[in-house]
Design a protein around this motif. Sequence first.
Motif, PDB file in Angstrom:
ATOM      1  N   PHE A 658       0.830  -1.198   0.000  1.00  0.00           N
ATOM      2  CA  PHE A 658       0.000   0.000   0.000  1.00  0.00           C
ATOM      3  C   PHE A 658       0.868   1.252   0.000  1.00  0.00           C
ATOM      4  O   PHE A 658       1.805   1.381   0.792  1.00  0.00           O
ATOM      5  N   GLU A 660      -0.068   5.370  -0.747  1.00  0.00           N
ATOM      6  CA  GLU A 660      -1.032   6.347  -1.217  1.00  0.00           C
ATOM      7  C   GLU A 660      -0.332   7.425  -2.042  1.00  0.00           C
ATOM      8  O   GLU A 660       0.583   8.102  -1.554  1.00  0.00           O
ATOM      9  N   PHE A 689      -5.663   2.377  -4.193  1.00  0.00           N
ATOM     10  CA  PHE A 689      -4.454   3.179  -4.311  1.00  0.00           C
ATOM     11  C   PHE A 689      -3.777   3.005  -5.656  1.00  0.00           C
ATOM     12  O   PHE A 689      -3.044   3.863  -6.120  1.00  0.00           O
ATOM     13  N   GLU A 713     -10.648   3.555   1.202  1.00  0.00           N
ATOM     14  CA  GLU A 713      -9.653   2.767   0.486  1.00  0.00           C
ATOM     15  C   GLU A 713     -10.052   1.287   0.540  1.00  0.00           C
ATOM     16  O   GLU A 713     -10.227   0.709   1.612  1.00  0.00           O
TER      17      GLU A 713
END
Length: 775
Positions: A658, A660, A689, A713
């Motif tokens: 992950f 962002e 993302f 998300e």
Amino acid sequence: MQMDSDEYGAGAGPSSSFQYRGRGGGRGNSWRGGGRGGRGYDTGYQGGYQGRGAPRGGHNGYSNYNDGGFSGYGGADGGGGGGGRGRSNQSRGRGSGYWGTRGAPPRGGYRGGGRAQDGQLQMGGRAGPGPRRVFDEPEDVEFVRVMKGHSKHITTLAVDHTSSQLYSGSADGSVRVWDLSTGQCTSVVDVGGEVDSLLLEGGFLFVGLNVQAAGTRQGLVKVWNMASGEQHELGGCLGQVLALTATHGMLIAGGQDRAIRVWKLNPASQRFEPQVEITAAQGGHGAAVQALLPVNPSSAQPLLLSADWEGALKVWDMHSGACVQTLPGAHGHVVMGMLQWEGCVLTCALDGTVKVWQIVPDASREHGALVDPTPVYVHPPEDEGAPGRNTQAQEWGGVLALAGGPDAGARPVLLTSHNDDGCVRLWDLPSFGERGHLPSVRDARALAAGPGGLLMSGDNVDQGLAERDEPVPPYGVMSVLAAAGFLETAYLTASKLLNTQVVCPASGSCDTVLTSGYAEVFGVPLSLFGMLGYGAVAALAAREFAARVARRRRTHKEANLARYATLAGGTVLASTSGYLLYILATRFPGDSCTWCFASAALSAAVFGSALRSFSASRELTEAAAPGGGLAAATVLALALAWANVDPPSAAADFELPFSEPEVMTQSTQRTVDLARRLRAAGARFYGAFWCSHCFEQKEAFGAAAAKELPYVECYPDGFRRDVRLAQECVDARLTGFPAWTINGRTLSGERTLDQLEAELRKPPAAAPALPGQRA
């Protein structure tokens, strides 16, 4: 020529049960028939034996064997076909000629007088054809072809179901053999005389002839051994041989001289030898024998039915050779043909009717009655309230021929031709419900049912006509299915070319498949090929459906081309979808693709619809090899196109942590206010993302406003194959990213600021009703 056993219609084969006797026999489950040999009607009823004015068309017949004078044609100069007053040795006049003048007036002549010896006015020459009528054609029957070759009218037809060959006999003195699959004449045999009857039985071809000998015309049966090619003749017939049949190892002939003759095969010489001759003095017929029909040949008491020109039926015990029952006046005119269906015998005659007679079971027979003397049904029925009067039968005219067999759906169907009709009529059995007409067939003297639902007729204008009764593909349904497939693949193609995200109903992993290398063939979207395939099938099926609705006649070539083209299209579509499902199962384990499943279902339905018209085993066998080859070629082409595609399994361990992405654009007061209003309204903005469209949506708001958005998300733990969506995203039943829920409505894809503000101004959507809850 090699003949094998027959199944239905007027064919013949090495069997002890036959159909349509006198035209050649055949073997069937519930049909057996006996019929005329054409010339009895033509010569005896049109020829005008001893009729007035031989130069005007009348024949000098055999006065010793004719029941009086029959009128002639009428000359080409327009003379009317009068009702002759010729006499027989027994001085009994019979009905007058059936045909009027062939000259003026243009549409035919007028009914002749034709007075019989006792002074009663009999039927004269009928009027000419008259204006052409329009008939209702059966929806499940289409015209196939005209097969020309005979120079005179066709008198008899016989079908070999095994080799799909048609045998036709004609007054031109020839027997022709036709290939039913191509319509081509493969053989012509000059038999030396006018053909009146034809039979194929036990490896032999029997032809009843009318030959010129010693200045007179005599009957003769020629026999060909189909295996050795040897030929011999069976003489002794005075006049035409009108009917031929075979049962219990015996050949039986009925003739114009009123006699029934029996021959038996000598196994040593392979020749038929005479056994018995039954004349009127021995209890036989008093008029020409027109039709013969073996009934229940395998029962304890096999029977033979015979019918004559006076409308009488006789029943014979085949064991003793004795006549055990006579039905005088069974019909009011010449009996032209007989056939057995189930436990009944159907007879047709020139009085315009078809009668159904019940065969009496052994245990119920009284006073020697083997056939119930009262018909169980007469078609068409007599006029209500007027016994003895049948207006419909008079309108249609005499029944020249009948034949029976199963249609393509295994339903029994009866064919009849009438001498005042320009068509062949089709009837359902046992209801006699009218199924329609085969048009443009005037005065068909011979009818037959062949393999693959073929219906055939031979008429008096030197041609044979064939009609096919076959299952028609459900073109209406097929066009709808193919159109749905076209719309689906058009959407996928547009999404691919415009680089937009595909909405995936009921599944969130369509992109995994549809964005892989398997979604293209040599750089071209696979969905584009599917769109073209579905579109072609939809257009063709719609055209055929419109043609059937408008009742536009299609040639056999056109109809066959449509059937095979839709089958080929369905084969390519179904094999492509099948291979794609294989790829999905082996290369994308655990993934699903709603669009892939939908396309597979549609292509399979199109293929199944096209296959419905190939019900005959012969057609299925013929189509199997090219169809299998086409499917194999399709799969091979796809395999070659995808040979260099990296298998998705190689990315099984792929992991995207992950991270962002940072929004770099500047926010405005409008975007900040809008983000806060969305949050206050309970809206949700779902994304991932790694989703480029989600990032572009954030950049439309700017960095400051993006932090105010009600963003969710869906992959907070990163992306890898075994990671599921966040539960909130699962509960929202998303079909793709980005997605918005505003005022109870779900919106897919990027949205402009104006669109989002407009959604906020809308009233909240009504909550969906719970099961059992009223709205």
